[in-house]
Structures are given as C-alpha cells and as structure tokens.
Design a protein around this motif. Structure first.
Motif, PDB file in Angstrom:
ATOM      1  N   THR A  40      46.536  29.926  45.320  1.00 52.31           N
ATOM      2  CA  THR A  40      45.953  30.858  44.358  1.00 52.31           C
ATOM      3  C   THR A  40      44.559  31.257  44.798  1.00 52.31           C
ATOM      4  OG1 THR A  40      47.177  29.820  42.545  1.00 52.31           O
ATOM      5  CG2 THR A  40      45.305  31.210  41.950  1.00 52.31           C
ATOM      6  N   CYS A  41      44.340  32.573  44.857  1.00 53.56           N
ATOM      7  CA  CYS A  41      42.997  33.108  45.068  1.00 53.56           C
ATOM      8  C   CYS A  41      42.517  33.664  43.719  1.00 53.56           C
ATOM      9  CB  CYS A  41      43.026  34.215  46.114  1.00 53.56           C
ATOM     10  SG  CYS A  41      41.439  35.079  46.293  1.00 53.56           S
ATOM     11  N   THR A  42      41.371  33.214  43.267  1.00 55.88           N
ATOM     12  CA  THR A  42      40.871  33.667  41.972  1.00 55.88           C
ATOM     13  C   THR A  42      39.379  33.942  42.067  1.00 55.88           C
ATOM     14  OG1 THR A  42      40.638  33.057  39.640  1.00 55.88           O
ATOM     15  CG2 THR A  42      40.548  31.265  41.241  1.00 55.88           C
ATOM     16  N   PHE A  43      38.934  35.018  41.428  1.00 53.98           N
ATOM     17  CA  PHE A  43      37.500  35.329  41.413  1.00 53.98           C
ATOM     18  C   PHE A  43      37.157  36.147  40.168  1.00 53.98           C
ATOM     19  CE2 PHE A  43      39.622  38.527  43.997  1.00 53.98           C
ATOM     20  CZ  PHE A  43      39.184  39.723  43.454  1.00 53.98           C
ATOM     21  N   GLN A  44      35.869  36.169  39.856  1.00 52.93           N
ATOM     22  CA  GLN A  44      35.344  36.917  38.709  1.00 52.93           C
ATOM     23  C   GLN A  44      34.610  38.144  39.258  1.00 52.93           C
ATOM     24  OE1 GLN A  44      35.756  35.636  35.608  1.00 52.93           O
ATOM     25  NE2 GLN A  44      34.627  37.108  34.365  1.00 52.93           N
ATOM     26  N   ALA A  45      35.038  39.322  38.819  1.00 55.98           N
ATOM     27  CA  ALA A  45      34.423  40.569  39.274  1.00 55.98           C
ATOM     28  C   ALA A  45      34.197  41.472  38.076  1.00 55.98           C
ATOM     29  CB  ALA A  45      35.302  41.252  40.300  1.00 55.98           C
ATOM     30  N   ASN A  46      32.938  41.890  37.890  1.00 56.48           N
ATOM     31  CA  ASN A  46      32.603  42.759  36.753  1.00 56.48           C
ATOM     32  C   ASN A  46      33.108  42.181  35.434  1.00 56.48           C
ATOM     33  OD1 ASN A  46      31.375  44.636  38.469  1.00 56.48           O
ATOM     34  ND2 ASN A  46      33.361  45.622  38.890  1.00 56.48           N
ATOM     35  N   ASN A  47      32.896  40.861  35.314  1.00 49.19           N
ATOM     36  CA  ASN A  47      33.292  40.142  34.094  1.00 49.19           C
ATOM     37  C   ASN A  47      34.801  40.192  33.835  1.00 49.19           C
ATOM     38  OD1 ASN A  47      30.633  39.379  33.410  1.00 49.19           O
ATOM     39  ND2 ASN A  47      30.254  41.438  32.573  1.00 49.19           N
ATOM     40  N   LYS A  48      35.565  40.476  34.890  1.00 52.48           N
ATOM     41  CA  LYS A  48      37.025  40.471  34.756  1.00 52.48           C
ATOM     42  C   LYS A  48      37.610  39.477  35.759  1.00 52.48           C
ATOM     43  CE  LYS A  48      37.403  45.321  33.334  1.00 52.48           C
ATOM     44  NZ  LYS A  48      37.977  46.647  33.668  1.00 52.48           N
TER      45      LYS A  48
END
Length: 333
Positions: A105-113
C-alpha cells in the motif's frame, strides 16, 4: 519499533488518519497493473507517482510499515527508497523472495485529501526438479516405480517421456508393470510451469534377462585354411561363453585354434584347419539369470553329402546281394 503489536497499531493509525473524513482516491502506479509479477531472485520497483503537494506519505506491506516519508521502519536491507520527491515515492525490493509476495500500500496526504492505492506483488518461481528416482536395474517381469518431484510457482506440471517410443505419462509417478527387455531405456522427467524453460532429468532403467543365442549355423572348412564358428547371444548382464566338443571336452586355445570373446558373441577362430578340427561344437552362454546353448558343425565341403551318398550305395549293394541269394535258394527248392 521491534514490537509487532506496536507496528500493527501504527500501521492502522496511519491508514485511518490519512483516510479519515474524505473519499479514498488512487495514486498512479506508473502504468503498472494492480498485480505486479516478478521472478524469484529478481528486483522490482514499486512506483507511486504523485501529482499534488504532499504532506505525509508511507509504504506498507500488509500491516507492516516499510517507510514513513524517508524514515525506514523495515529492518530488511533489501527494501530501499529509490525515488522520493513531490512527484514520486517509490521503493525497490532487491532479490525478491517468495515471502515478499502479498499486498503493498502506498498512502499519502495531499491537499488535505488522502490517497491510498494497493498493488499485489506476485512472485513466480521457475519449475525445477527437487527429487527424482535413481537409475535402477531390475529383472525382466518385475514392476518398476519411478518418481519425479518438482516445485515452482505457479504449481508445475510433471510428465514422463519414453525416449524410445515418444510416449508420455502425466504425473509425478511412472509405474511399469511386468517390465520387458524392450522397455530398457532412459525415461525423461519434464516439469514446466510457463515461467522459464522446462527442467528435465533422465532415469536409466536396465532390464536383466538370461542369455538367448540368436545366431548359429554349420560352417564348411577346407584343410589348411581358416574358418570361424560364431555364437551370438543377447543377455543382460552380458553372457560369459564356453565351448565344448562333441565328446564334451572343453575347447581350449592352441596354435591352430583361438577363442575370442566379445560383448555379445564368442568366436572360434581356426587358423589352420586339420582333420581333428572337424566335428560338432557346442556354445554355452550364461549369466546369473540362466543359460542357453546351441550346437554347430565344422565340416569339410561335400562331406555331409558324400557321407549320405555312401550310405545309400551301401544299402543298395546289400539289397542286391540279399535278392540274388534269395533267388538261388528258390531255384534249388
């Protein structure tokens, strides 16, 4: 970080925090399919491409945290970050093992999404033979049981090939009931799973049987000339040969006669035929399973016919004498 319970808790917390309160969308995996297939021992890069400004990012394998940002949580030296930027967050797994198979799993937070995407790593292993029967020697009529065990991912097929006739038997086991001498040969095991070229090995099956003399014939010979009596015998193990004269005396080498034994035959070599050489000879072939014998004549050309003609002439002369004597007695009476 050495506690599994802590790692699992943190992994779950990361996923919850990154996904809480928003729809889950997908990051781009560099045009790779959801399933990535790699051969055992090779290297694979899992690419997670980002097209927005990132605040947090992480890689997980099942519930194990591999990386949070540039901080490595995995103790596996084979797993490394190969590219981390605002546009890409990729990891490299070197010398892939079967145990590496599973979901990533690749997961990240971008622009509060939150952005979460999954990929499943499939590890393939070329088919290979790990255990196979040794070459075997059996007696004719016995049963033969061969085996060939193979491993691979996906599960490989196993077939047996008859080298002499090209016949194929499916499965790890090859059973031959009441084997015959004609079935003695190399049997080839072939395993294949479509990942790499097939793996193949051969097993030699030797069939033992008693001697059978296949070639014998009477031979004419002239005095003072050379002559050969031949005795051919098929046998496994190879036969041993002995020669005997018509009076059961063993034939021995001398200055005019020599015995030459080969793998499947024995020869009587007469270098200077004399009267004493004419007569009946018996070839005796044997091995540990049995024996066979055959007799043949060494004769002077025409001797058999002359012997027969002489016999008929003698009978005719005797008949004439008997008829004449009978006629005289009848006249006197």
């Amino acid at each position: 970080m050495g506690c599994p319970l802590l790692r699992n808790t943190l992994a779950g917390l990361i996923l919850v925090l990154l996904s809480k309160g928003s729809d889950v969308l997908g990051a781009e995996f560099g045009h790779l399919p959801d399933n990535i297939t790699v051969l055992e021992g090779e290297s694979v890069t899992l690419r997670c491409r980002i097209d927005e400004e990132v605040t947090h990012k992480a890689w997980l394998n099942r519930s194990n945290i591999l990386f949070t940002g540039t901080d490595k949580w995995s103790l596996d030296k084979r797993v490394t970050l190969v590219n981390t930027s605002n546009r890409e967050f990729s990891i490299l797994i070197d010398k892939v093992q079967v145990t590496d198979e599973g979901p990533y799993t690749c997961t990240f937070q971008a622009n509060n999404k939150p952005r979460i995407t999954h990929v499943y790593l499939i590890v393939q292993v070329p088919a290979r033979i790990v255990n196979i029967s040794k070459s075997v020697s059996v007696n004719e009529g016995e049963n033969v049981n061969l085996y060939c065990l193979a491993v691979g991912r996906p599960e490989p097929t196993v077939t047996w090939k008859d080298q002499k006739y090209g016949l194929v038997s499916e499965g790890e086991f090859l059973d031959i009931t009441e084997i015959k001498r004609q079935q003695a040969e190399d049997y080839e095991c072939i395993t294949h799973n479509g990942v790499a070229p097939p793996d193949q090995q051969k097993v030699r099956v030797t069939v033992n049987y008693p001697p059978m003399i296949t070639d014998m014939k009477n031979m004419p010979a002239n005095l003072g000339k050379t002559a050969i009596l031949r005795c051919d015998a098929m046998a496994v193990p190879p036969a041993t040969f002995e020669w005997y004269r018509d009076d059961h005396r063993p034939v021995e080498n001398d200055n005019t006669l020599r015995i030459k034994n080969e793998k499947t035959r024995s020869l009587l070599l007469f270098t200077n035929v004399t009267e004493k050489h004419f007569g009946n000879y018996t070839c005796f072939a044997s091995n540990r399973l049995g024996s066979s014998n055959a007799s043949m004549l060494l004769f002077r050309p025409g001797a058999l016919q002359g012997r027969g003609a002489g016999l008929h002439a003698g009978m005719s002369a005797g008949l004439c004498v008997w008829v004449s004597l009978s006629a005289v007695l009848l006249v006197k009476v």
